[in-house]
Design a protein around this motif. Sequence first.
Motif, PDB file in Angstrom:
ATOM      1  N   ARG A 132      -7.292   3.020  -8.833  1.00  0.00           N
ATOM      2  CA  ARG A 132      -8.698   2.955  -9.204  1.00  0.00           C
ATOM      3  C   ARG A 132      -9.085   4.029 -10.227  1.00  0.00           C
ATOM      4  O   ARG A 132      -9.840   3.766 -11.174  1.00  0.00           O
ATOM      5  CB  ARG A 132      -9.566   3.083  -7.947  1.00  0.00           C
ATOM      6  N   GLY A 175      -5.090  -7.972  -9.617  1.00  0.00           N
ATOM      7  CA  GLY A 175      -6.428  -7.405  -9.517  1.00  0.00           C
ATOM      8  C   GLY A 175      -7.449  -8.267 -10.208  1.00  0.00           C
ATOM      9  O   GLY A 175      -7.140  -9.295 -10.841  1.00  0.00           O
ATOM     10  N   TYR A 176      -8.720  -7.835 -10.098  1.00  0.00           N
ATOM     11  CA  TYR A 176      -9.822  -8.612 -10.639  1.00  0.00           C
ATOM     12  C   TYR A 176      -9.790  -8.702 -12.166  1.00  0.00           C
ATOM     13  O   TYR A 176     -10.443  -9.565 -12.756  1.00  0.00           O
ATOM     14  CB  TYR A 176     -11.149  -7.999 -10.207  1.00  0.00           C
ATOM     15  N   GLU A 207      -1.725  -2.614  -7.448  1.00  0.00           N
ATOM     16  CA  GLU A 207      -2.795  -3.414  -6.849  1.00  0.00           C
ATOM     17  C   GLU A 207      -4.161  -2.921  -7.335  1.00  0.00           C
ATOM     18  O   GLU A 207      -4.348  -1.742  -7.633  1.00  0.00           O
ATOM     19  CB  GLU A 207      -2.748  -3.328  -5.323  1.00  0.00           C
ATOM     20  N   GLY A 208      -5.111  -3.837  -7.348  1.00  0.00           N
ATOM     21  CA  GLY A 208      -6.494  -3.467  -7.636  1.00  0.00           C
ATOM     22  C   GLY A 208      -6.769  -3.097  -9.072  1.00  0.00           C
ATOM     23  O   GLY A 208      -7.647  -2.264  -9.343  1.00  0.00           O
ATOM     24  N   GLN A 259      -4.364   0.356  -4.269  1.00  0.00           N
ATOM     25  CA  GLN A 259      -5.441   0.402  -5.246  1.00  0.00           C
ATOM     26  C   GLN A 259      -6.228   1.706  -5.196  1.00  0.00           C
ATOM     27  O   GLN A 259      -6.900   2.070  -6.169  1.00  0.00           O
ATOM     28  CB  GLN A 259      -6.398  -0.764  -5.040  1.00  0.00           C
ATOM     29  N   SER A 260      -6.133   2.456  -4.071  1.00  0.00           N
ATOM     30  CA  SER A 260      -6.833   3.739  -4.016  1.00  0.00           C
ATOM     31  C   SER A 260      -6.282   4.724  -5.041  1.00  0.00           C
ATOM     32  O   SER A 260      -7.000   5.627  -5.486  1.00  0.00           O
ATOM     33  CB  SER A 260      -6.729   4.322  -2.605  1.00  0.00           C
ATOM     34  N   ASP A 262       0.829  -1.212   0.000  1.00  0.00           N
ATOM     35  CA  ASP A 262       0.000   0.000   0.000  1.00  0.00           C
ATOM     36  C   ASP A 262       0.859   1.255   0.000  1.00  0.00           C
ATOM     37  O   ASP A 262       0.610   2.195   0.761  1.00  0.00           O
ATOM     38  CB  ASP A 262      -0.938   0.004   1.221  1.00  0.00           C
ATOM     39  N   ARG A 318      -9.634 -12.877  -9.331  1.00  0.00           N
ATOM     40  CA  ARG A 318      -9.862 -12.650  -7.903  1.00  0.00           C
ATOM     41  C   ARG A 318      -8.935 -13.571  -7.097  1.00  0.00           C
ATOM     42  O   ARG A 318      -8.391 -14.531  -7.655  1.00  0.00           O
ATOM     43  CB  ARG A 318     -11.313 -12.966  -7.539  1.00  0.00           C
ATOM     44  N   GLU A 344      -8.545  -3.407 -12.352  1.00  0.00           N
ATOM     45  CA  GLU A 344      -9.819  -4.024 -12.701  1.00  0.00           C
ATOM     46  C   GLU A 344     -10.274  -3.733 -14.140  1.00  0.00           C
ATOM     47  O   GLU A 344     -11.216  -4.379 -14.628  1.00  0.00           O
ATOM     48  CB  GLU A 344     -10.901  -3.543 -11.718  1.00  0.00           C
TER      49      GLU A 344
END
Length: 699
Positions: free
Chosen positions: A629, A679-680, A658-659, A625-626, A602, A684, A661
């Motif tokens: 995104r 990430g997705y 990270e994260g 991921q924040s 993070d 997952r 999508e």
Amino acid sequence: MQDSNASFLKPASPADGSLKKSHLLPWVMVLGTVWCLVFLASMAWNLHNNRDTAADQALFRAEAAIGKDMIYRQLVSSVGGVYMPTDQGIKPNPYLAHIPHRDVTTGEGRKLTLVNSSYFTRLAHDQEAAAFPEGIRGHVTSLKPLRPENAPDAWEREALQAFQKGASQWVGVFTGDGGDYLRLMRPRMAKASCMDCHGHQGYQVGDVLGGISVSVPMGALLAESEKQNYQLGIWHFLLWLGGVLGLLLGYYLLRHQEQQMRYSALHDILTGLPNRALFIDRLNQRLETAKRHDHTGAVLFIDLDRFKTINDSLGHSVGDQLLREVGQSLQAVLRSEDTVARLGGDEFVVLLAELDSDAEAVLTEVQTITEKILEALAQPYRVDARELYASASIGIALFSHESKNANEVLQQADVAMYRAKEAGGNCSQFFLPSMQHTAEKRLDAEHALHRALEFGEFLLYYQPIIDIRQPGRIVGAEALLRWQHPERGVVFPLEFIGVAEETGLILDLGSWVIHEACRQMREWETKTPHLDYGRISINISPRQFQQADFVSKLISAVEAAEVDPTRLYLELTENLLVKNIDDVAGKMRELKACGFQFSIDDFGTGYSSLAYLKQLPLDTLKIDQSFVRDIATDPNDAAIVESILVMSSRMGFRVVAEGVETDEQLLFLTKHKCDLYQGYLYSRPVPAEAFAALLQRAG
């Protein structure tokens, strides 16, 4: 923290009346009574024996005197009498006139007269009386005396009559004008030699001819006995006094020791404040008063903020002194009728009793006192030439006649304190019923976590990490913890990691994650050696990494599973890196030398510092991921991610996003040369079997 051996003991307060009373005084009174009775019995026994001793001594003297007289009589009688000169005042015995040779004259012309045994004994008695007027008196007597001087008195007559009935001696103690005296009388038996004088009286050989009585003055003996009694009394009194003083001294010492033990049992030795037991007792008393008189009170639960940091960094001695200073500050702020106690560690409680009966006034009064406490604690403390600052989180629980018991009120204040701590500390919170519900849910979660560890309800999911430059190529995975709840199904870490951190269960959970990840790696290597699972990332909690034996335990787990440490990534948070950087860097270097890899999880959400990045042996940065995104739509996020990628490239770090999508996010990361992503968009987090299937499909 461990309390130091501070002790300034004092007697327990009389206000603590409901606690166990001392039973020493009744025992002391019983022992004192027994000692006095023993003393009196000993005194009486010794006085009685001393009195008897005087009588025994007198009897011994009397027996000796009579024994001497009997020897004289036997000696004189055995030789048929003795001749004694008449010129020495010895008069011829008229009762021997019938004996032809009663009177004789020696060749020198000296006249002698025959003296029989009775006459000789009487002469001896007369000589003794003349020589010792206050001494022993002897008297030869008979029921048929030849001379008036030999007539018996009443006591002697009684003795002679007893002798005729077979008595061997007669003893009596009398008090006369001359004082006390003892009399002893023994019989004289008629012998053949006695018949010359007494045959005409009708006596026969073997009859009781008479008796010899002796009177022994007891004045001197009784005086000596009184002297001994006086000395005996003095020694007994001194002995009694010594016993009483010893008993009182023992009572004082035992009482003092008991008070110290009771004080230690009811007070905190470090601060001298009441401890939990005494506080609960006083709170129960106040609750009873509140029920009887409809009073209102409050309990303040105080927990110092950041105390552990002070204690760990500056040492326990400094922490102990700070706790003493805080205790004194609290006492200085409160009223005399209030109670401040230390429960342990950095937790204090305050009992505010008999507040205003108006609800609004009570809230205002309690809030005012709480603000004074916070202001007092905020003042600097001078400890070992250091200036320390303290703040506190305070939970407030009001009680009234409706409150059930002390533990309930204290628990409510504790719950409110945790709410104040969650609010950032250095503030206060009143207890609300909704807080209790939250606390009960937290407690239930803690119990459930214990059960889950015991029954093996945890499992690891694996989210693939993909090489951006080689689309679809799996280079590793992040091991993510899941809880297979028997009723709720799969529970994500966000719901239980906080409770695990607070309760310390995170240590057991973290250890389980390490061992399970190593076991799974070994299983893949054994059962599917043709599949390359790459490197497995494991999240390490700050509390786990800070354990002194973390390095040795990690190495032992890896060696036990027989896996290659170079295939393990340890993910640390930024918050861990800013705490005790030297210790963190030392452990990282030690593990790095064994082959372990490190990444910052993070990145960008904590307290990052380029200095830390430069000092620590890091391999990878993971962009939170924040930021990822909205990188396709938010210029700020795009700028932050781009800056991280440029910096990492310059410093030689690999970067994992990270994260991820969407394709747009992946396109941005590819354009700006990000190394890896998860990430997705690709997958997952999946169980180990599903991850192996992904590896199989990826080829």
